[in-house]
Scaffold this active site. Structure first.
Site, PDB file in Angstrom:
ATOM      1  N   PRO A 143       0.829  -1.218   0.000  1.00  0.00           N
ATOM      2  CA  PRO A 143       0.000   0.000   0.000  1.00  0.00           C
ATOM      3  C   PRO A 143       0.856   1.256   0.000  1.00  0.00           C
ATOM      4  O   PRO A 143       1.856   1.337   0.720  1.00  0.00           O
ATOM      5  CB  PRO A 143      -0.803  -0.137   1.302  1.00  0.00           C
ATOM      6  CG  PRO A 143      -0.869  -1.608   1.548  1.00  0.00           C
ATOM      7  CD  PRO A 143       0.446  -2.154   1.067  1.00  0.00           C
ATOM      8  N   CYS A 144       0.445   2.240  -0.795  1.00  0.00           N
ATOM      9  CA  CYS A 144       1.345   3.358  -1.082  1.00  0.00           C
ATOM     10  C   CYS A 144       0.915   4.743  -0.603  1.00  0.00           C
ATOM     11  O   CYS A 144       1.634   5.714  -0.858  1.00  0.00           O
ATOM     12  CB  CYS A 144       1.591   3.430  -2.594  1.00  0.00           C
ATOM     13  SG  CYS A 144       0.073   3.554  -3.572  1.00  0.00           S
ATOM     14  N   PRO A 145      -0.216   4.936   0.100  1.00  0.00           N
ATOM     15  CA  PRO A 145      -0.609   6.304   0.450  1.00  0.00           C
ATOM     16  C   PRO A 145       0.439   7.081   1.231  1.00  0.00           C
ATOM     17  O   PRO A 145       0.526   8.311   1.111  1.00  0.00           O
ATOM     18  CB  PRO A 145      -1.873   6.107   1.299  1.00  0.00           C
ATOM     19  CG  PRO A 145      -2.427   4.808   0.844  1.00  0.00           C
ATOM     20  CD  PRO A 145      -1.234   3.957   0.515  1.00  0.00           C
TER      21      PRO A 145
END
Length: 391
Positions: A98-100
C-alpha cells in the site's frame, strides 16, 4: 527450464491485476495469494472463477504480511519454496505494498506510516525467504521525493546484502498500451544463485546488467507525446465527437470503452449516483482533468491515473455521471471478461481498481522477467533450472 512454469507467491494482491498479467503470459503459475482486505480477496476469487482460472496450489490467505515473519509461518514458506525447487521451478515474489504514505497526494507519512511500514516488511520477507527473484511496485513519490528516497535506498541496500542484483525503472502504464497516465516505480531483483556463471553477478554495487525494460513496451513516450491529442472541449451530453487524426486511438478512453463493451458489461451499471452536484457535473468540460477532483475524461485521450479514493471523482466524457466500474476496469486495461462480483460494495470496487497495477503493464513486466530468465538459461546453455539452495 522444463515445461513447468515459474512459481509466483503474490502479496498485497488486491483484485489480482498484477497476478493476471503474469498468468496470461503462459509462463507463470501463481502458487500462493495473500491480501489483507477480505472484500478484495473476494473480488480476486470471484473474477478468476469467471475467467476459469484454477486457484493457487497453496491457497488464498487473508492475513497481515507481518505474520509471515513469525518463525512457524516462515518455516512453512521456506518448506514450500524448497518443495517447488525440487520440481525445478524458479520462485518469484510479486507485490505492491500500500502506497498512500509515499504518495504526494496521499498521507505522505513515509516509512513511519502504517502503510509505509509494509514496504519494509515485504523487503524483510524477501531477504529472509530468498525467492529467486522479486518484483516490488510503488508510487513515484517513493522514488522521487527526497524524504522517501532515503528509505527506498535503505531497502535496496538490505536486498543487496541478501544477495540480490537489482534493476529499477519509473514506468508509465500508457507505454504498455493501457489508456492511462500512471507512473510507478518498479524494482526487480534476481538472486545471485541463479546469476552465477553469466557475468551478470560481477557488479560490485549489485546493479543488474542485461535486463531489457523496453522490450515489451508497446509505445514510446516520444510517440505518445508527439500525437495530436485534442484539447478541452465543451461538455455535450450524449454528444458525438469524431476521433481526431494523428492520435493513437488504441490509447484512448473511447477505444477501451468500445473494446470492453462497457454499457453491456456486468459492472456497467455500478457507479455512484450524486446526492447533489448534478449541476456541477454538467458544467465541467470534456477533457478538463487537471483539477484535484471532478476530472472529466476526454473520450479521445487517455485517462489520468485511476485513483478513485480521497474524494477524487472522475466523470464520464459525455454522460452526466461518474464513470462506472466497467469503465474503470477498461481504463485499467483489463479484459472485458474480468467481472467484479455483484455483492461487493461500490467503495471496495473502486478502491481495489484504483490500487491495482494496470493489466497490460503487469503483462509487459512479466514478459520482461521471463525474457531475462530465458537469456540467462541460454548463456548457461541449460534447458532446466534446478536452482541451488539459497544461502
Amino acid at each position: 527450464m522444463t515445461d513447468s512454469k515459474i512459481g509466483i507467491f503474490s502479496f498485497f494482491a488486491g483484485a489480482g491485476f498484477l497476478d493476471l498479467g503474469f498468468e496470461t503470459t503462459g509462463k507463470y503459475d501463481v502458487l500462493f495469494v495473500n491480501e489483507y482486505h477480505k472484500a478484495f480477496m473476494d473480488i480476486y476469487k470471484g473474477a478468476r472463477a469467471n475467467l476459469d482460472i484454477t486457484g493457487p496450489k497453496y491457497g488464498h490467505e487473508v492475513k497481515d504480511i507481518t505474520e509471515y515473519l513469525k518463525p512457524e509461518e516462515l518455516k512453512v514458506f521456506k518448506d514450500r519454496i524448497t518443495q517447488e525447487r525440487k520440481q525445478e521451478k524458479l520462485i518469484g515474489f510479486i507485490g505492491g505494498p500500500p502506497c498512500p504514505d509515499f504518495s504526494v497526494g496521499g498521507k505522505n507519512r513515509g516509512h513511519e506510516g502504517e502503510n509505509g511500514k509494509l514496504s519494509g516488511t515485504y523487503v524483510e520477507l524477501i531477504c529472509t525467504a530468498k525467492p529467486d527473484f522479486f518484483l516490488f511496485e510503488n508510487v513515484k513519490g517513493l522514488y522521487r521525493t527526497v524524504k522517501h528516497r532515503e528509505f527506498f535506498e535503505s531497502m535496496k541496500n538490505k536486498l543487496k546484502d541478501a544477495g540480490y542484483y537489482l534493476t529499477e525503472q519509473l514506468i508509465n502504464s500508457v507505454e504498455f498500451g493501457a489508456p492511462q497516465d500512471r507512473q510507478r516505480i518498479i524494482l526487480i531483483g534476481f538472486h545471485k544463485n541463479i546469476l552465477r556463471g553469466t557475468g551478470t553477478d560481477k557488479s560490485k554495487d549489485h546493479l543488474l546488467t542485461g535486463f531489457d525494460w523496453e522490450a515489451n513496451k508497446t509505445y514510446s513516450t516520444e510517440n505518445i507525446a508527439a500525437a495530436a491529442w485534442p484539447a478541452t472541449e465543451p461538455f455535450r451530453e450524449e454528444g458525438e465527437r469524431e476521433a481526431p487524426e494523428k492520435i493513437i486511438r488504441e490509447l484512448t478512453v473511447q477505444h477501451w470503452f468500445d473494446r470492453n463493451d462497457v454499457t453491456n458489461h456486468p459492472n456497467g451499471k455500478h457507479h455512484f449516483t450524486p446526492r447533489n452536484g448534478l449541476t456541477k457535473f454538467l458544467s465541467i468540460s470534456e477533457g478538463d482533468d487537471l483539477k484535484k477532483s471532478y476530472k472529466r475524461l476526454h473520450r479521445w485521450r487517455y485517462s489520468p491515473t485511476a485513483a478513485y479514493g480521497n474524494n477524487e471523482v472522475h466523470l464520464h466524457p459525455y454522460k452526466p455521471r461518474r464513470i462506472s466500474v466497467a469503465e474503470a476496469l477498461a481504463i485499467q486495461s483489463l479484459p472485458k471478461e474480468f467481472v467484479i462480483p455483484q455483492h461487493i460494495s461500490l467503495t471496495d470496487m473502486f478502491k481495489t481498481i484504483g490500487n491495482g497495477v494496470p493489466y497490460l503493464a503487469a503483462k509487459g513486466l512479466a514478459l520482461n522477467i521471463s525474457d531475462f530468465l530465458g537469456k540467462i538459461m541460454a548463456e548457461k546453455n541449460i534447458k532446466s533450472y534446478a536452482t541451488a539452495d539459497s544461502e
